[in-house]
Design an enzyme around this catalytic site. Structure first.
Site, short mmCIF file in Angstrom:
data_model
loop_
_atom_site.label_atom_id
_atom_site.label_comp_id
_atom_site.label_asym_id
_atom_site.label_seq_id
_atom_site.Cartn_x
_atom_site.Cartn_y
_atom_site.Cartn_z
N GLY A 165 0.29 -1.63 -0.12
CA GLY A 165 -0.11 0.04 0.30
C GLY A 165 0.80 1.49 -0.16
O GLY A 165 0.49 2.61 -0.60
N GLU A 216 3.63 4.01 5.75
CA GLU A 216 2.46 3.11 5.92
C GLU A 216 1.48 3.70 5.07
O GLU A 216 1.08 5.26 5.11
CB GLU A 216 2.73 3.05 7.01
CG GLU A 216 1.03 1.65 7.49
CD GLU A 216 1.17 0.91 6.41
OE1 GLU A 216 0.98 0.55 5.86
OE2 GLU A 216 0.23 -0.03 7.65
N ASP A 236 -4.53 1.49 11.18
CA ASP A 236 -5.91 1.03 11.71
C ASP A 236 -6.10 0.82 12.53
O ASP A 236 -6.28 0.71 13.40
CB ASP A 236 -6.25 -0.47 10.23
CG ASP A 236 -7.85 -0.21 10.39
OD1 ASP A 236 -8.29 -0.02 10.71
OD2 ASP A 236 -8.10 -1.47 10.09
N PHE A 283 -14.32 1.85 5.03
CA PHE A 283 -12.49 1.07 3.88
C PHE A 283 -12.87 2.09 2.72
O PHE A 283 -13.44 2.02 1.35
CB PHE A 283 -13.92 -0.19 3.55
CG PHE A 283 -12.58 -0.79 3.21
CD1 PHE A 283 -11.75 -1.94 4.19
CD2 PHE A 283 -12.28 -0.81 1.89
CE1 PHE A 283 -10.72 -2.92 3.35
CE2 PHE A 283 -11.35 -1.64 1.45
CZ PHE A 283 -10.12 -2.54 2.43
N ASP A 301 -5.69 -0.78 -1.52
CA ASP A 301 -7.13 -1.40 -2.35
C ASP A 301 -7.98 -2.68 -1.72
O ASP A 301 -8.45 -2.05 -0.88
CB ASP A 301 -6.06 -2.88 -3.04
CG ASP A 301 -5.42 -3.61 -1.72
OD1 ASP A 301 -5.31 -3.10 -0.91
OD2 ASP A 301 -5.95 -5.82 -2.52
N ARG A 325 -5.65 0.25 -6.60
CA ARG A 325 -4.27 1.02 -5.57
C ARG A 325 -3.24 2.30 -7.12
O ARG A 325 -3.35 3.23 -6.12
CB ARG A 325 -3.59 -0.50 -5.36
CG ARG A 325 -2.98 -1.09 -4.71
CD ARG A 325 -2.02 -1.42 -4.65
NE ARG A 325 -2.09 -2.70 -3.49
CZ ARG A 325 -2.76 -3.49 -2.49
NH1 ARG A 325 -2.26 -2.16 -1.63
NH2 ARG A 325 -2.78 -4.79 -2.25
#
Ligand code: 5GP
Length: 187
Positions: A51, A105, A109, A159, A166, A172
């Site tokens: 990511g 990052e 989460d 989300f 992704d 992405r």
């Protein structure tokens, strides 16, 4: 091959322009902070795969001080009997002892991933260890982890996809960040 369709997303949270503006600001802040640190060394930016790819690339592009890139591949046991457990799939190749390490990052989460990287890289005696996350999804935090640089804070538990993030491997490559339409999960 079909292009993405606008009805795959329920809303855009940050446009490409807003993201680039914020990444540029973060780069300037990081540059200023690291300019005051001891040593002539380059920063070792460690991107967490997959990511962090676009974020780390852009972050470095806006910076005019020396930066090395390395990558680390982790896997979390989602929906399993080992919640919060992280597996190291591929380690960095750089020797981190005595180096200024910046973990990059996409999103923090629950916090388990960054807790894992802090322990892993912290045990290698770096000169400094900091974390830079594009997104901070605050409502979902389970473990407290220090994040020195945050792009955007999310107050809602949604989300998100795009700009590295992704769903089932897709999205992405989008230059913006949006919320995936719930009907995409129900397929
Ligand atoms: P943590 O260990 O902090 O719970 O999880 C971090 C990882 O979970 C991120 O690197 C990312 O891969 C995944 N993740 C968490 N929230 C989201 C989200 O809203 N969208 C996407 N695409 N991935 C997420």
């Amino acid at each position: 091959m079909k292009p993405y369709s606008p009805d795959e997303f329920s809303k855009t949270l940050w446009t490409a322009e807003q993201i680039q503006q914020r990444v540029r600001e973060l780069s300037e802040q990081i540059r200023a902070d690291y300019a005051e640190m001891e040593g002539e060394d380059a920063i070792v930016a460690v991107g967490l795969m997959r990511g962090a790819m676009p974020f780390m690339a852009d972050l470095g592009r806006y910076m005019d001080i020396a930066m090395e890139y390395d990558l680390c591949w982790l896997s979390s046991y989602v929906n399993s009997d080992r919640p919060g457990e992280i597996e190291l799939v591929q380690d960095v190749r750089t020797e981190l002892e005595g180096r200024h390490v910046l973990v990059v990052e996409d999103i923090v989460d629950t916090g388990h991933t960054l807790k894992f990287t802090n322990e892993l890289f912290g045990s290698r005696n770096p000169a400094s260890l900091r974390t830079c996350c594009l997104l901070d999804k605050k409502p979902r935090r389970e473990v407290e982890v220090p994040v020195e640089y945050v792009g955007f804070t999310m107050e809602e538990d949604e989300f998100v996809i795009g700009y590295g993030l992704d769903y089932a491997g897709r999205y992405r490559n989008l230059p913006y960040i949006g919320v995936l339409h719930p009907r995409m999960y129900q397929k």
